[in-house]
Design an enzyme around this catalytic site. Structure first.
Site, short mmCIF file in Angstrom:
data_model
loop_
_atom_site.label_atom_id
_atom_site.label_comp_id
_atom_site.label_asym_id
_atom_site.label_seq_id
_atom_site.Cartn_x
_atom_site.Cartn_y
_atom_site.Cartn_z
N ASP A 82 0.83 -1.21 0.00
CA ASP A 82 0.00 0.00 0.00
C ASP A 82 0.86 1.26 0.00
OD1 ASP A 82 -2.30 1.49 0.08
OD2 ASP A 82 -2.57 1.32 2.24
N ARG A 100 0.18 7.71 -2.58
CA ARG A 100 0.71 8.78 -1.71
C ARG A 100 2.18 9.04 -1.97
NH1 ARG A 100 -1.40 6.01 3.47
NH2 ARG A 100 -1.82 4.39 1.91
N TRP A 101 2.93 8.00 -2.30
CA TRP A 101 4.35 8.14 -2.62
C TRP A 101 4.51 9.08 -3.81
CZ3 TRP A 101 7.63 7.13 -6.74
CH2 TRP A 101 9.00 6.99 -6.46
N SER A 136 -7.25 -5.60 -5.91
CA SER A 136 -8.41 -6.11 -5.18
C SER A 136 -9.68 -5.97 -6.01
CB SER A 136 -8.58 -5.36 -3.87
OG SER A 136 -9.05 -4.05 -4.13
N THR A 137 -10.74 -6.68 -5.60
CA THR A 137 -12.02 -6.56 -6.31
C THR A 137 -12.48 -5.09 -6.25
OG1 THR A 137 -13.00 -7.38 -4.26
CG2 THR A 137 -12.92 -8.91 -6.07
N ASN A 185 -10.55 -2.48 -6.27
CA ASN A 185 -9.71 -1.62 -7.12
C ASN A 185 -10.32 -1.36 -8.51
OD1 ASN A 185 -6.49 -2.85 -5.86
ND2 ASN A 185 -7.72 -1.09 -5.22
C1 FPP Z 1 -1.58 0.25 -3.42
O1 FPP Z 1 -1.21 1.59 -3.50
C2 FPP Z 1 -1.11 -0.54 -4.54
C3 FPP Z 1 -1.89 -1.12 -5.50
C4 FPP Z 1 -3.36 -0.99 -5.55
C5 FPP Z 1 -1.34 -1.92 -6.57
C6 FPP Z 1 -0.05 -2.66 -6.32
C7 FPP Z 1 0.60 -2.83 -7.62
C8 FPP Z 1 1.93 -2.73 -7.86
C9 FPP Z 1 2.93 -2.57 -6.81
C10 FPP Z 1 2.45 -2.76 -9.27
C11 FPP Z 1 2.12 -3.92 -10.14
C12 FPP Z 1 2.18 -5.25 -9.51
C13 FPP Z 1 2.85 -6.33 -9.96
C14 FPP Z 1 2.68 -7.61 -9.23
C15 FPP Z 1 3.76 -6.30 -11.10
P1 FPP Z 1 -2.37 2.69 -3.55
O2 FPP Z 1 -2.55 3.08 -4.96
O3 FPP Z 1 -3.58 2.17 -2.87
O4 FPP Z 1 -1.71 3.84 -2.72
P2 FPP Z 1 -2.44 4.94 -1.85
O5 FPP Z 1 -3.12 4.20 -0.72
O6 FPP Z 1 -1.35 5.82 -1.39
O7 FPP Z 1 -3.43 5.62 -2.74
#
Ligand code: FPP
Length: 246
Positions: free
Chosen positions: A21, A25-26, A66-67, A69
């Protein structure tokens, strides 16, 4: 800074699961689009997979999509799917070199065709690897998984294939997406949020939880080691008293 050498090889978690997660924000911190965070998240995935294999973790499960997302802006969903396809293409050789087998859990049929094809290809081409099993949770939701399992078991009861009295943990486990995985021992969530977000609810019944205040793209070897050392310093009692264990 602690490194892999600090990990006790005799007390490893067998199954590590990660809620990656904080990509958005990063990116926001840097004044960039959320997609930039996901792109940099891929490098953290790469390093974490390799580090887990080096530590000899048997099972690593990553919550990649996730579902819920699917409700994100269309452009972000498309980019995540593209990143998945390009990463799978790029990493096939590394997976084989590290003897890693790729699997997937979730409603895979709901992914774009291209992603399904690439996933199938990499799963097939790593099928014989006998080292770590890397499982990607894609379009995964624990409640959906449980509903699907309950429906499948109900049909079997109705058709007299199993009796209600015989429904136990093993029957439930065999009807989950995760039927090929043991229970989770260590669950890590990055970004400082203290939530489970519909991830492996049944499978984390006795897992140790580790929350770390680092956004996923910044997650490195020493953070992983920190989580594993924390796990190794805990006493897992599975409902028993400390005295019963010693
Ligand atoms: C959460 O950060 C991350 C995700 C919903 C997706 C994770 C995907 C990757 C790391 C890249 C692709 C994956 C693979 C396996 C190649 P967020 O967007 O929810 O961050 P936030 O909470 O700061 O908004």
């Amino acid at each position: 800074m602690q490194t892999i050498k600090d990990v006790n090889p005799n007390r490893l978690p067998k199954h590590v699961a990660i809620i990656m997660d904080g990509n958005g924000r990063w990116a926001k911190q840097r004044g960039r689009l959320r997609i930039f965070g996901h792109e940099n998240g891929v490098e953290a995935v790469r390093q974490t997979v390799e580090n887990c294999a080096r530590i000899s973790i048997d099972f690593l499960t990553l919550y990649a999509f996730s579902t819920e997302n699917w409700n994100r802006p269309k452009k972000e969903v498309q980019t995540l799917m593209k990143l998945l396809v390009s990463s799978l293409k790029k990493e096939l050789d590394t997976l084989n070199k590290n003897n890693i087998r790729l699997r997937a859990i979730g409603n895979i049929d709901s992914l774009p065709q291209k992603a399904q094809i690439e996933l199938e290809e990499v799963m097939q081409r790593t099928e014989k690897n006998s080292g770590m099993t890397l499982t990607l949770a894609l379009s995964y939701g624990s409640r959906e998984e449980l509903k699907t399992a309950v429906k499948a078991i109900s049909i079997k009861v109705k058709n007299n294939i199993i009796s209600t009295d015989n429904i136990d943990d093993t029957v439930i486990n065999t009807h989950l997406y995760t039927h090929f995985l043991p229970d989770v021992d260590l669950l890590i969530r990055t970004s400082g949020e203290h939530r489970i977000s519909n991830f492996l609810l049944w499978q984390i019944a006795y897992a140790e939880l580790f929350f770390i205040d680092v956004f996923w793209p910044d997650f490195r070897e020493h953070h992983l080691v920190q989580a594993i050392l924390s796990y190794q310093n805990r006493e897992r009692r599975f409902g028993k008293t400390s005295e019963q264990l010693h």
